[in-house]
Design an enzyme around this catalytic site. Structure first.
Site, mmCIF file in Angstrom:
data_model
loop_
_atom_site.group_PDB
_atom_site.id
_atom_site.type_symbol
_atom_site.label_atom_id
_atom_site.label_comp_id
_atom_site.label_asym_id
_atom_site.label_seq_id
_atom_site.Cartn_x
_atom_site.Cartn_y
_atom_site.Cartn_z
ATOM 1 N N LYS A 283 35.417 12.144 23.002
ATOM 2 C CA LYS A 283 34.778 11.823 24.284
ATOM 3 C C LYS A 283 34.760 13.075 25.156
ATOM 4 O O LYS A 283 35.756 13.805 25.219
ATOM 5 C CB LYS A 283 35.566 10.700 24.965
ATOM 6 C CG LYS A 283 34.914 10.150 26.222
ATOM 7 C CD LYS A 283 35.760 9.028 26.811
ATOM 8 C CE LYS A 283 35.104 8.383 28.014
ATOM 9 N NZ LYS A 283 35.948 7.323 28.609
ATOM 10 N N SER B 150 33.249 3.172 29.385
ATOM 11 C CA SER B 150 32.592 4.453 29.480
ATOM 12 C C SER B 150 32.570 5.260 28.181
ATOM 13 O O SER B 150 31.782 6.189 28.050
ATOM 14 C CB SER B 150 33.258 5.284 30.556
ATOM 15 O OG SER B 150 34.585 5.616 30.199
ATOM 16 N N SER C 274 37.603 1.179 29.027
ATOM 17 C CA SER C 274 36.605 2.121 28.512
ATOM 18 C C SER C 274 36.719 2.468 27.032
ATOM 19 O O SER C 274 35.813 3.099 26.488
ATOM 20 C CB SER C 274 36.629 3.414 29.329
ATOM 21 O OG SER C 274 35.968 3.228 30.550
#
Lengths: 96, 498
Positions: B86, B161, B185
């Site tokens: 990420k 996210s 997330s």
């Protein structure tokens, strides 16, 4: 309780955000909406409750006071928008 | 090998533990694995858009090194395994943007601890995955660059996210991924994309090098195709780190030892409040069926009530933005990132830099947090929320005196449409209603696939006691061994879809 546009401007200044007029209008509506949602918490009696800042209680965490490796000046400055002579350069802060 | 045709035998479709066997047996090299993955990315990422940066060159270099290790007989469980990261986790020398314009050009001069650990294990960083800007969002639509699409249905969001990480794993564009989880997330996008996502106990994994959103809630965790792979990845990243004083000095077990197909006698609590609050019937049904299956396998389950749960969402939406408003004060155009041009004085430079650099969701949260922390409002909002947080934690402590794990839906719905909720922030936030309490309490939780609706995966969330990731892994593994939802693949083919 109603949050006014001038309060939004004040908070934006505290947050160092220069907002457009359109953003100020939108944020005034949005902040009022979300703050109303928060009123729900006032239903709860928390007078006897201690606050939790961290889920895992940690007190001071110490380490030995010894020198270890860290970023070099060049590495630390490698992302600087403006740098000179080993320093970050910003617009003038102090009047001469 | 053809990266566009797909199929269960293609190396990119394998799990890390399956690939590991092939690597040990020298049926395939780390270099070949990496090449195959890069071809797969080239074939499908135009549709999925999981990556902000694909690090082809450094990945191939790392693969060569991995092959040298393997030749020396040093093939650890992650050696030669391509991992997506990420884009909120710092990677030395590799662009790390947080999907924000303000960090568009940021190249960290250091590795996050989790990255260092992956490298030490011989894993291969294959790219940086898309996300909601600064991890604020539930759909990856808040990326400043582009939205990621759900591999199961390209008109749907992948969740957020960590949507890029989830989509990359689901689309076989990575074998494993790292995500971060502040309010769901990791788990919610894992649920939307039909993969496994594990949020470890707060303090289990070092946050050093994780760009901070809400420091008392953030935690890095594994995202993978099956439970075994999450256990393997957690083994590598878990543990005390002197660089993160909130990482906890507690023994790290071998999580793969928890991969036991047995739940006999285990006590499962089913918090009824987490089946309310907008949970769709098909989601609740699939999760209940999953719980019943665990019941048939010898677990005992019982409903319980945790009324405080309905206060978790507003509590989170005070605490997280408050911490964010403080953490994001560092983006001022001085040391890194974007700086607004032509500012005559430094205060104007700060304000203009931030105005230009942050997207609207980030600005909203900074404003909420700054307001909640400002003079006169601190007690009413922030302190109040911290007190309610105590009540949330207590409710979990009480529940875990009776139950070994709690099970709920991961998200109230399956993946929603791109653009469907972006104009309705409160509706969007409901996507995290089942995951947020877990972060407030700091406990571990895992999301696994327990069914499908409209061709889209449904996630089941298994929550455990603090630092008892082993039990949630065991329950998740048992479920997986007795179902085949995790084996299904999205109907994604290479090339442009009509």
């Amino acid at each position: 309780m109603k949050i006014t546009k001038s309060e939004v401007e004040h908070v934006a200044w505290l947050a160092r955000l220069e907002l457009s007029e359109e953003e100020k209008e939108k944020l005034t509506v949005h902040l009022n909406g979300i703050m109303a949602h928060f009123e729900k918490l006032q239903q709860l009696d928390t007078s006897e409750v201690e606050p939790t800042s961290h889920s895992i209680p940690v007190q001071n965490v110490y380490r030995e006071d010894k020198v270890s490796t860290c970023l070099s000046v060049d590495e630390a400055l490698s992302n600087a928008p403006d740098a000179r002579d080993g320093y970050f350069v910003v617009p003038q802060v102090v009047e001469i | 090998m053809n990266a566009t045709t797909g199929g269960a035998s293609e190396p990119y479709s394998l799990t890390a533990h399956e690939l590991h066997e092939h690597l040990v047996a020298r049926k395939i090299s780390a270099f070949e694995v990496t090449q195959v993955l890069l071809e797969r990315i080239a074939a499908v990422d135009e549709q999925v858009k999981a990556y902000i940066t694909v690090t082809a060159e450094s990945a191939l270099d790392a693969a060569r090194e991995a092959d040298e290790r393997i030749a020396r007989g040093e093939c650890g469980p992650l050696t030669g395994i391509p991992v997506a990261i990420k884009d909120v986790i710092c990677t030395k020398g590799i662009l790390t943007t947080c999907a924000s314009k303000i960090l568009r050009n940021y190249i960290p001069p250091y590795d996050a601890t989790v990255i260092q650990r992956l490298k030490d294990a011989g894993a291969i960083i294959i790219g940086k995955a898309n996300m909601d800007e600064f991890a604020m969002g539930s759909s990856t639509e808040n990326s400043a660059f582009f939205p990621t699409r759900n591999p199961w249905n390209l008109s749907r969001v992948p969740g957020g996210s960590s949507g890029g990480s989830a989509a990359a794993v689901a689309a076989d564009e990575a074998i494993l991924a790292l995500g971060s989880d502040t309010g769901g997330s990791i788990r919610q996008p894992a649920s939307f994309c039909g993969i496994v996502g594990l949020k470890p106990t707060y303090g289990r994994v070092s946050r050093y090098g994780l760009v901070a959103f809400a420091s008392s809630l953030d935690q890095i965790g594994p995202m993978s195709k099956d439970v075994t792979d999450s256990a393997i990845l957690l083994n590598v990243i878990a543990g005390k780190d002197p660089m993160d004083s909130t990482s906890v000095d507690i023994a790290v077990p071998d999580f793969t030892k928890a991969l036991v197909n047995d739940v006999k006698g285990l006590k499962i609590g089913v918090p009824k409040e987490l089946f309310a609050q907008g949970v769709r019937a098909e989601v609740a049904d699939a999760v209940m069926k999953g719980i019943e299956l665990l019941g048939n396998l010898g677990a005992e389950f019982k409903e319980l009530s945790m009324p405080i749960m309905e206060y978790a969402l507003p509590t989170y939406y005070i605490i997280a933005p408050s911490e964010a408003s403080s953490n994001l004060a560092r983006y001022d155009g001085v040391r890194y990132g974007h700086r607004a041009a032509r500012s005559s004085d430094v205060l104007t430079m700060f304000a203009r830099t931030r105005e230009e650099g942050f997207g609207s969701e980030v600005k909203q949260r900074i404003m909420i947090g700054t307001y909640a922390l400002s003079a006169g409002y601190y007690d009413a909002y922030y302190l109040k929320a911290q007190k309610v947080r105590t009540l949330v934690r207590r409710a979990f402590d009480d529940a875990f005196r009776e139950f070994d794990v709690l099970i709920s839906p991961t998200s109230p719905t399956v993946a929603f449409g791109i653009g469907e909720k972006i104009e309705d922030p409160l509706e969007m936030k409901l996507a995290d209603v089942c995951t947020i309490p877990v972060n407030l309490a700091g406990i571990p939780a895992i999301s696994i696939t327990c069914g499908f609706s409209e061709g889209l995966p449904i996630g089941m969330q298994i929550m455990g006691r603090p630092f008892d990731e082993e039990t949630i892994i065991r329950v998740a593994y048992t479920f997986e061994q007795n179902t085949d939802f995790h084996r299904r693949k999205p109907p994604l083919t290479g090339g442009v879809q009509a």
